[in-house]
Motif scaffolding. Structure first.
Motif, PDB file in Angstrom:
ATOM      1  N   GLY A  91       0.858  -1.181   0.000  1.00 14.79           N
ATOM      2  CA  GLY A  91       0.000   0.000   0.000  1.00 14.79           C
ATOM      3  C   GLY A  91       0.890   1.225   0.000  1.00 14.79           C
ATOM      4  N   PRO A  92       0.317   2.388  -0.355  1.00 12.69           N
ATOM      5  CA  PRO A  92       1.113   3.615  -0.395  1.00 12.69           C
ATOM      6  C   PRO A  92       1.387   4.182   1.003  1.00 12.69           C
ATOM      7  N   SER A  93       2.452   4.951   1.100  1.00 11.06           N
ATOM      8  CA  SER A  93       2.701   5.769   2.285  1.00 11.06           C
ATOM      9  C   SER A  93       1.595   6.814   2.380  1.00 11.06           C
ATOM     10  N   ALA A  94       1.491   7.463   3.542  1.00  6.30           N
ATOM     11  CA  ALA A  94       0.496   8.538   3.678  1.00  6.30           C
ATOM     12  C   ALA A  94       0.762   9.628   2.649  1.00  6.30           C
ATOM     13  N   ALA A  95       2.032   9.943   2.397  1.00  8.97           N
ATOM     14  CA  ALA A  95       2.367  11.003   1.438  1.00  8.97           C
ATOM     15  C   ALA A  95       1.879  10.645   0.039  1.00  8.97           C
ATOM     16  N   ALA A  96       1.996   9.368  -0.337  1.00 16.52           N
ATOM     17  CA  ALA A  96       1.564   8.946  -1.675  1.00 16.52           C
ATOM     18  C   ALA A  96       0.045   8.727  -1.729  1.00 16.52           C
ATOM     19  N   ALA A  97      -0.564   8.396  -0.595  1.00 12.50           N
ATOM     20  CA  ALA A  97      -2.021   8.214  -0.556  1.00 12.50           C
ATOM     21  C   ALA A  97      -2.758   9.542  -0.720  1.00 12.50           C
ATOM     22  N   ALA A  98      -2.017  10.660  -0.745  1.00 14.28           N
ATOM     23  CA  ALA A  98      -2.643  11.960  -1.033  1.00 14.28           C
ATOM     24  C   ALA A  98      -3.338  11.948  -2.389  1.00 14.28           C
ATOM     25  N   GLY A 189     -19.156  11.323 -21.449  1.00 15.16           N
ATOM     26  CA  GLY A 189     -18.498  10.114 -21.908  1.00 15.16           C
ATOM     27  C   GLY A 189     -18.922   8.901 -21.120  1.00 15.16           C
ATOM     28  N   GLU A 190     -18.134   7.834 -21.254  1.00 12.00           N
ATOM     29  CA  GLU A 190     -18.414   6.581 -20.553  1.00 12.00           C
ATOM     30  C   GLU A 190     -17.352   6.390 -19.471  1.00 12.00           C
ATOM     31  N   GLU A 191     -17.815   6.100 -18.250  1.00  8.86           N
ATOM     32  CA  GLU A 191     -16.872   5.907 -17.145  1.00  8.86           C
ATOM     33  C   GLU A 191     -16.324   4.495 -17.119  1.00  8.86           C
ATOM     34  N   ALA A 192     -15.078   4.379 -16.730  1.00  8.70           N
ATOM     35  CA  ALA A 192     -14.482   3.057 -16.513  1.00  8.70           C
ATOM     36  C   ALA A 192     -13.432   3.172 -15.425  1.00  8.70           C
ATOM     37  N   SER A 193     -13.133   2.050 -14.801  1.00  2.00           N
ATOM     38  CA  SER A 193     -12.077   2.003 -13.787  1.00  2.00           C
ATOM     39  C   SER A 193     -10.908   1.225 -14.354  1.00  2.00           C
ATOM     40  N   PHE A 194      -9.718   1.694 -14.037  1.00  2.00           N
ATOM     41  CA  PHE A 194      -8.501   1.038 -14.533  1.00  2.00           C
ATOM     42  C   PHE A 194      -7.568   0.846 -13.359  1.00  2.00           C
ATOM     43  N   PHE A 195      -7.017  -0.352 -13.243  1.00  2.00           N
ATOM     44  CA  PHE A 195      -6.174  -0.698 -12.084  1.00  2.00           C
ATOM     45  C   PHE A 195      -4.774  -1.063 -12.536  1.00  2.00           C
ATOM     46  N   ALA A 196      -3.787  -0.577 -11.772  1.00  2.00           N
ATOM     47  CA  ALA A 196      -2.395  -0.956 -12.031  1.00  2.00           C
ATOM     48  C   ALA A 196      -1.681  -1.143 -10.700  1.00  2.00           C
ATOM     49  N   LEU A 197      -0.796  -2.134 -10.656  1.00  4.05           N
ATOM     50  CA  LEU A 197       0.105  -2.285  -9.503  1.00  4.05           C
ATOM     51  C   LEU A 197       1.312  -1.405  -9.773  1.00  4.05           C
ATOM     52  N   VAL A 198       1.826  -0.768  -8.724  1.00  6.09           N
ATOM     53  CA  VAL A 198       2.947   0.154  -8.883  1.00  6.09           C
ATOM     54  C   VAL A 198       3.962  -0.128  -7.773  1.00  6.09           C
ATOM     55  N   ASP A 199       5.250  -0.105  -8.125  1.00  4.74           N
ATOM     56  CA  ASP A 199       6.294  -0.400  -7.125  1.00  4.74           C
ATOM     57  C   ASP A 199       7.221   0.786  -6.864  1.00  4.74           C
ATOM     58  N   GLY A 200       6.746   1.989  -7.218  1.00  3.69           N
ATOM     59  CA  GLY A 200       7.587   3.174  -7.030  1.00  3.69           C
ATOM     60  C   GLY A 200       8.170   3.648  -8.346  1.00  3.69           C
ATOM     61  N   VAL A 253       3.135   7.941 -12.031  1.00  4.07           N
ATOM     62  CA  VAL A 253       4.198   7.260 -11.280  1.00  4.07           C
ATOM     63  C   VAL A 253       5.463   8.120 -11.290  1.00  4.07           C
ATOM     64  N   ALA A 254       5.799   8.667 -12.456  1.00  2.43           N
ATOM     65  CA  ALA A 254       6.996   9.513 -12.574  1.00  2.43           C
ATOM     66  C   ALA A 254       6.831  10.804 -11.772  1.00  2.43           C
ATOM     67  N   ALA A 255       5.621  11.391 -11.820  1.00  4.31           N
ATOM     68  CA  ALA A 255       5.360  12.642 -11.096  1.00  4.31           C
ATOM     69  C   ALA A 255       5.500  12.439  -9.599  1.00  4.31           C
ATOM     70  N   MET A 256       4.968  11.333  -9.105  1.00  2.40           N
ATOM     71  CA  MET A 256       5.018  11.090  -7.655  1.00  2.40           C
ATOM     72  C   MET A 256       6.460  10.927  -7.186  1.00  2.40           C
ATOM     73  N   THR A 257       7.260  10.264  -7.981  1.00  2.93           N
ATOM     74  CA  THR A 257       8.676  10.124  -7.635  1.00  2.93           C
ATOM     75  C   THR A 257       9.350  11.490  -7.664  1.00  2.93           C
ATOM     76  N   GLY A 260       8.891  13.517  -4.691  1.00  2.00           N
ATOM     77  CA  GLY A 260       9.406  12.940  -3.445  1.00  2.00           C
ATOM     78  C   GLY A 260       8.388  12.112  -2.697  1.00  2.00           C
ATOM     79  N   ARG A 261       7.371  11.627  -3.431  1.00  2.00           N
ATOM     80  CA  ARG A 261       6.341  10.785  -2.805  1.00  2.00           C
ATOM     81  C   ARG A 261       6.172   9.519  -3.631  1.00  2.00           C
ATOM     82  N   PRO A 262       7.214   8.713  -3.794  1.00  2.00           N
ATOM     83  CA  PRO A 262       7.100   7.550  -4.678  1.00  2.00           C
ATOM     84  C   PRO A 262       5.887   6.699  -4.314  1.00  2.00           C
ATOM     85  N   PHE A 263       5.135   6.301  -5.330  1.00  4.06           N
ATOM     86  CA  PHE A 263       3.893   5.564  -5.096  1.00  4.06           C
ATOM     87  C   PHE A 263       4.116   4.065  -5.196  1.00  4.06           C
ATOM     88  N   LYS A 264       3.691   3.355  -4.167  1.00  5.48           N
ATOM     89  CA  LYS A 264       3.668   1.886  -4.181  1.00  5.48           C
ATOM     90  C   LYS A 264       2.271   1.445  -3.781  1.00  5.48           C
TER      91      LYS A 264
END
Ligand code: AMP
Ligand code: GLY
Length: 422
Positions: A91-98, A189-200, A253-257, A260-264
């Motif tokens: 799960g993400p850190s609190a900083a990345a969960a923003a 438009g048409e709504e959809a959800s998209f999921f990805a795993l991220v490791d930072g 993912v690049a923006a979060m890194t 300084g808030r790498p997303f996992k």
């Protein structure tokens, strides 16, 4: 290994169901869990939001890996606290969960890094917000900045309605979540959800899904946490998935890194797709509920090593296999939901429903008492089935629903209509 899943809803039942089948998992705990989860994990009565209690539990049970289901403990920093205690956690850190905890943060990131989203303004005071509104077209969308359990979004059809929403949110009726708000352009438009795993650094696409947020058939009535879902979403073709990865997920993912808030963890993008162009409506930083139930039904690979790779930063070595079939889930909720509802009504017929072909009942708000299964929440069951087509999955899911004898509950009868209409 010993694994702890934090949470007690349908999403966590699906996660526990998948993790309990992993060759790597010797012992599974879930806190707080529910009556359905108790069949695959040892449930411990610690609330998901009780951060210190969860850390204490993980230490006491000598847990090797924690998987955090819901958003509140993520935003409160549960993963940070577990990692600080030497316990690896997904799960993400609190900083990345923003990305989920502050809609304004996400909008500012999109603006800075050129990620396609609706045009917007951010406000903390009524007068500038009303002035901004005067220059906008209708309908217009007013959103509380913080976590509001799905209730912080108003799609205003008139200026009066928009102004009332601004005044109400900034007056403190949403607590701290509404101390700041976003006013944004309405997207068609048409709504959809998209999921990805991220490791930072690496993002691994999972699958797409479509939710049904309104309580009533034909997408009518009040918004809910989700009354049903299916995966895949036909609007997310392979080319669309590649575009979403390229234009939205990877730049995030690049923006979060960069910030300084790498997303996992898992990035759950709410998308609006119009004429083949995807835009970001919002991010969630966890699996969706009930989207997780359909994703886990379709996942053929072992979930646990993939979640561990996201935490360890080794996702580039992971390849996940999915069933081609459509999975579809129908949420059964207590009568009255999303308003006031009674608790404690008995549910029967669960074994018969689980015995139906390709069907599985995930529990959300249930408890067992004196050998009976009782409803304890608003959303109570997610009755899930897989089929060669969305229509077949729907038929199988409702066949299982019809085995459930629960006079205190109801469900929508049209889950999957959009995919079937295609
Ligand atoms: P959110 O919590 O931001 O996903 O918003 C909840 C729901 O409101 C979404 O699932 C959409 O149905 C709708 N919504 C949010 N933002 C917009 C927008 N800019 N344009 C159209 N609909 C929106
Ligand atoms: N089903 C929508 C959500 O989990 O936020």
């Amino acid at each position: 290994m010993k694994v702890l899943v934090v949470g007690g809803g349908g999403r966590e039942h699906a996660l526990c169901w998948a993790i309990s089948a992993s060759a790597l998992c010797d012992k599974l705990y879930c806190a707080p869990g529910n009556a359905g989860i108790a069949a695959v994990a040892e449930c411990v009565p610690v609330a998901a939001e009780d951060i210190d209690g969860q850390v204490k539990l993980a230490k006491e049970k000598d847990i090797d890996f924690v998987v955090v289901g819901p958003e509140v403990p993520l935003v409160l920093g549960l993963v940070d606290k577990l990692e600080a205690a030497g316990i690896p956690a997904f799960g993400p850190s609190a900083a990345a969960a923003a990305l989920e905890g502050s809609k304004g943060f996400t909008k500012d990131m999109c603006a800075k890094y050129d990620i396609p989203t609706a045009a917007y303004g951010r406000f903390t005071a009524v007068a500038p917000a009303l002035e901004f509104l005067q220059q906008q077209k209708l309908p217009i969308v007013v959103k509380a900045d913080g976590l509001a359990a799905g209730k912080g979004v108003v799609i205003a059809e008139s200026m009066d309605q928009a102004e009332a929403a601004v005044r109400e949110m900034l007056s403190g009726s949403f607590g701290e979540a509404g101390a700041s708000l976003v006013i944004e352009e309405f997207l068609n438009g048409e709504e959809a959800s998209f999921f990805a795993l991220v490791d930072g650094k690496t993002a691994l696409p999972l699958a797409s899904a479509q939710d049904h947020k309104r309580v009533g058939d034909g997408d009518t009535g009040l918004n809910t946490g989700g009354m049903g879902a299916y995966s895949p979403a036909p609007v997310v073709t392979e080319a669309m998935a590649a575009r979403v990865m390229r234009e939205i997920i990877e730049p995030t993912v690049a923006a979060m890194t960069d910030m300084g808030r790498p997303f996992k963890g898992v990035l759950f993008a709410g998308l609006m797709i119009d004429n083949g162009v995807p835009k970001l409506l919002e991010y969630n930083t966890r699996f969706g509920d009930p989207e997780c139930q359909v994703l886990m039904t379709r996942l053929k690979s072992d979930l646990l090593p993939a979640l561990m790779a996201a935490r360890d930063g080794t996702l580039s070595h992971v390849d996940l296999r999915w069933r081609d079939e459509t999975a579809l889930t129908v949420v059964m909720a207590a009568k009255g939901y999303p308003g006031a509802y009674d608790k404690g009504s008995e549910i029967r017929g669960l074994d018969a429903a689980n015995a139906m072909p390709d069907a599985h009942v995930f529990h959300a708000g249930t408890a067992s008492k004196d050998g009976k299964i009782l409803a304890t929440g608003g959303r109570v069951l997610a009755v899930t089935a897989a089929g060669a087509t969305a229509a077949e999955a729907q038929t199988k899911a409702y066949a299982a629903v019809d085995k459930i004898d629960w006079p205190g509950g109801f469900c929508r009868r049209d889950i999957g209509w959009r995919a079937i209409k295609r």
